[in-house]
Design an enzyme around this catalytic site. Structure first.
Site, PDB file in Angstrom:
ATOM      1  N   GLY A 236       0.768  -1.233   0.000  1.00  0.00           N
ATOM      2  CA  GLY A 236       0.000   0.000   0.000  1.00  0.00           C
ATOM      3  C   GLY A 236       0.799   1.282   0.000  1.00  0.00           C
ATOM      4  O   GLY A 236       0.225   2.347  -0.223  1.00  0.00           O
ATOM      5  N   LEU A 237       2.101   1.215   0.233  1.00  0.00           N
ATOM      6  CA  LEU A 237       2.904   2.438   0.267  1.00  0.00           C
ATOM      7  C   LEU A 237       3.578   2.721  -1.070  1.00  0.00           C
ATOM      8  O   LEU A 237       4.420   3.616  -1.161  1.00  0.00           O
ATOM      9  CB  LEU A 237       3.965   2.355   1.370  1.00  0.00           C
ATOM     10  CG  LEU A 237       3.415   2.274   2.796  1.00  0.00           C
ATOM     11  CD1 LEU A 237       4.557   2.296   3.804  1.00  0.00           C
ATOM     12  CD2 LEU A 237       2.440   3.412   3.089  1.00  0.00           C
ATOM     13  N   GLY A 238       3.212   1.997  -2.095  1.00  0.00           N
ATOM     14  CA  GLY A 238       3.725   2.277  -3.424  1.00  0.00           C
ATOM     15  C   GLY A 238       2.989   3.437  -4.067  1.00  0.00           C
ATOM     16  O   GLY A 238       2.308   4.229  -3.398  1.00  0.00           O
TER      17      GLY A 238
ATOM     18  N   LEU B 107       0.317   3.639  -5.867  1.00  0.00           N
ATOM     19  CA  LEU B 107      -1.127   3.627  -6.015  1.00  0.00           C
ATOM     20  C   LEU B 107      -1.907   3.420  -4.722  1.00  0.00           C
ATOM     21  O   LEU B 107      -3.051   3.845  -4.614  1.00  0.00           O
ATOM     22  CB  LEU B 107      -1.525   2.538  -7.016  1.00  0.00           C
ATOM     23  CG  LEU B 107      -0.942   2.680  -8.417  1.00  0.00           C
ATOM     24  CD1 LEU B 107      -1.295   1.461  -9.257  1.00  0.00           C
ATOM     25  CD2 LEU B 107      -1.435   3.944  -9.078  1.00  0.00           C
TER      26      LEU B 107
ATOM     27  N   TYR C 224       9.092  -8.933 -14.832  1.00  0.00           N
ATOM     28  CA  TYR C 224       7.897  -8.196 -14.407  1.00  0.00           C
ATOM     29  C   TYR C 224       6.707  -8.581 -15.283  1.00  0.00           C
ATOM     30  O   TYR C 224       5.628  -8.916 -14.780  1.00  0.00           O
ATOM     31  CB  TYR C 224       8.190  -6.697 -14.508  1.00  0.00           C
ATOM     32  CG  TYR C 224       7.026  -5.791 -14.179  1.00  0.00           C
ATOM     33  CD1 TYR C 224       6.463  -5.783 -12.908  1.00  0.00           C
ATOM     34  CD2 TYR C 224       6.526  -4.904 -15.128  1.00  0.00           C
ATOM     35  CE1 TYR C 224       5.418  -4.934 -12.595  1.00  0.00           C
ATOM     36  CE2 TYR C 224       5.482  -4.043 -14.824  1.00  0.00           C
ATOM     37  CZ  TYR C 224       4.928  -4.062 -13.555  1.00  0.00           C
ATOM     38  OH  TYR C 224       3.904  -3.215 -13.244  1.00  0.00           O
TER      39      TYR C 224
ATOM     40  N   ASP D 233       1.810  -2.766   4.279  1.00  0.00           N
ATOM     41  CA  ASP D 233       3.089  -2.826   3.582  1.00  0.00           C
ATOM     42  C   ASP D 233       4.099  -3.408   4.550  1.00  0.00           C
ATOM     43  O   ASP D 233       3.776  -3.704   5.708  1.00  0.00           O
ATOM     44  CB  ASP D 233       3.525  -1.429   3.106  1.00  0.00           C
ATOM     45  CG  ASP D 233       4.362  -1.485   1.830  1.00  0.00           C
ATOM     46  OD1 ASP D 233       5.373  -2.215   1.833  1.00  0.00           O
ATOM     47  OD2 ASP D 233       4.013  -0.815   0.844  1.00  0.00           O
ATOM     48  N   ILE D 234       5.339  -3.567   4.065  1.00  0.00           N
ATOM     49  CA  ILE D 234       6.409  -4.047   4.951  1.00  0.00           C
ATOM     50  C   ILE D 234       7.295  -2.893   5.395  1.00  0.00           C
ATOM     51  O   ILE D 234       8.277  -3.103   6.114  1.00  0.00           O
ATOM     52  CB  ILE D 234       7.267  -5.124   4.256  1.00  0.00           C
ATOM     53  CG1 ILE D 234       7.911  -4.579   2.979  1.00  0.00           C
ATOM     54  CG2 ILE D 234       6.440  -6.361   3.969  1.00  0.00           C
ATOM     55  CD1 ILE D 234       8.924  -5.523   2.353  1.00  0.00           C
TER      56      ILE D 234
ATOM     57  N   LYS E 201       3.287 -10.848 -14.433  1.00  0.00           N
ATOM     58  CA  LYS E 201       1.944 -10.305 -14.610  1.00  0.00           C
ATOM     59  C   LYS E 201       1.078 -11.226 -15.468  1.00  0.00           C
ATOM     60  O   LYS E 201      -0.108 -11.433 -15.172  1.00  0.00           O
ATOM     61  CB  LYS E 201       2.022  -8.908 -15.220  1.00  0.00           C
ATOM     62  CG  LYS E 201       2.565  -7.853 -14.272  1.00  0.00           C
ATOM     63  CD  LYS E 201       1.739  -7.750 -13.000  1.00  0.00           C
ATOM     64  CE  LYS E 201       2.203  -6.633 -12.095  1.00  0.00           C
ATOM     65  NZ  LYS E 201       1.404  -6.561 -10.840  1.00  0.00           N
TER      66      LYS E 201
END
Length: 411
Positions: free
Chosen positions: A68-70, A72, A231, A93-94, A235
């Site tokens: 969540g701290l990225g 978006l 990546y 988040d970590i 996906k």
């Protein structure tokens, strides 16, 4: 079985419990009859409250956002909290959150590779929607393939590849997954827990899910993909696993292929499209930007507000409206030269030099130049708000205000 009831019989652990939430009959009844289970596509509990039936509305969703701290997560949490209540949206988040994030609503530590802890969070907080944002971006992933594979894929079915379940397949539960080693555990953990707890699961995909053999102008929802970055491979793996579990076991899996997402609130994080964020910061700080892509490199892009809105509208869409589980979403497509020219309408003396980085340029050259998002527009009404001129005006205004408030010089 009633069409508005969703059936989830995921792992052996879930099968041994008395009921799956919102199932009409005990899960063990499948075992007792020796029944070879192949359910028809079912509607999830959330569709009943939307438009697919006349049943009365149910309580608001309880949402957990991983990673969540990225770029978006924080913004999406703010929107969902306004819609569903502050306490109903948990950011995780970590990393240690900034003070303003920590004070804005519930935040917990969550490592997607830790299945047991993630399961406890979902159960203890009665989670019904899970948004899985944990991932390493394209260029960072190429620099650390082992870590990217571990986070992007491993954090999606550890438990179900290790637990015997003769009733399902005669050898081990989800035996077809056994080809994925311990390296494939964040994404698999999330998929398994979503099955076990009958969650609505959102896993974002990306422009990076396409490769050099894909149609490039435009790229449709369904086509050859074959990406050449870890990546992108992770996906595509997530897209296919989610769709498989939806069609075979009724998982309410939802996935959007994001274009390059442009935001003034976060710093570039290692993606190939991140020049389109950095260029605005450089324009207002130094008046000069050195671009790592060729000036004619065209890629699909989107303002973060449109990205958040698409995600929320897609999660809210009744399942009966969805013809696909993975959709492209599009807003605009531009080159570094085009966005630089648009910036010069506001900052005439802005300079850009080009020093293509071979890794990022090769990645960009393998990606589509435009998305075909016809299906998203038709099925659930997707339409962007920001074009290039609106995006440039908003980014310059937002970053200028931020620098002024922080006492930083503005070019």
């Amino acid at each position: 079985m009633h069409s508005s009831v969703r059936v989830c019989v995921p792992t052996a652990a879930a099968l041994l419990g008395p009921f799956c939430r919102d199932c009409r009959s005990p899960a063990q009844s499948f075992l007792g009859r020796g029944f070879s289970w192949s359910p028809l596509r079912q509607m999830s509990m959330w569709n009943s409250q939307e438009t697919c039936s006349s049943m009365p509305p149910r309580e608001n969703p309880r949402v957990l956002i991983t990673g969540g701290l990225g770029q978006l997560g924080v913004g999406l949490a703010q929107i969902l909290r306004r819609l569903y209540g502050r306490e109903n949206v948990i950011l995780s988040d970590i990393k240690k959150p900034p003070a303003h994030v920590f004070s804005s609503g519930p935040f917990v530590y969550a490592d997607v590779l830790d299945y047991k802890h993630l399961r406890e969070l979902i159960v203890n907080n009665r989670i019904t929607w899970l948004v899985h944002y944990s991932a390493l971006l394209s260029a960072v992933g190429e620099a650390n393939v082992a870590l990217a594979r571990k986070i992007n894929i491993t954090g999606l079915l550890k438990y179900c590849t290790q637990t015997p379940c003769p009733a399902l397949c005669g050898k081990s539960s989800f035996n077809s997954f056994s080809v994925f080693s311990a390296d494939h555990l964040g994404l698999h953990n999330v998929l398994d827990l979503a099955l076990e707890n009958c969650l609505r699961l959102f896993v974002p995909s990306t422009i990076g899910a396409f490769g050099p053999s894909s149609p490039r102008d435009p790229a449709p929802d369904l086509c050859v993909q074959r990406p050449r970055t870890i990546y992108g491979v992770s996906k595509v793996h997530g897209e296919l696993m989610g769709e498989y579990l939806h069609h075979k076991y009724g998982l309410d899996f939802r996935c959007l292929r994001y274009p390059g997402v442009i935001s003034s609130n976060t710093q570039p994080g290692g993606g190939t499209t991140d020049y389109a964020v950095q260029i605005f910061h450089d324009a207002l700080s130094t008046g000069h930007h050195e671009c790592y892509l060729r000036p004619d490199t065209r890629l699909p892009m989107m303002h973060i507000s449109d990205c958040h809105r698409a995600t929320v509208e897609f999660m809210q869409a009744p399942e009966c409206q969805l013809s696909l589980r993975t959709y492209n979403i599009a807003a605009m497509s531009f080159t570094p030269a085009e966005v630089a020219n648009e910036i010069r309408k506001h900052l005439p003396f802005f300079k850009v030099t080009y020093n293509p980085d071979s890794v990022r340029q090769n990645i960009a050259d393998s990606w589509p130049v435009r998305f075909d998002d016809t299906n998203a527009r038709r099925d659930w009404g997707w339409a962007p708000v920001f074009g290039l001129d609106e995006l440039v005006s908003d980014m310059l205004s937002s970053i200028r205000d931020k620098r002024t408030n922080e006492g930083l010089p503005v070019s």
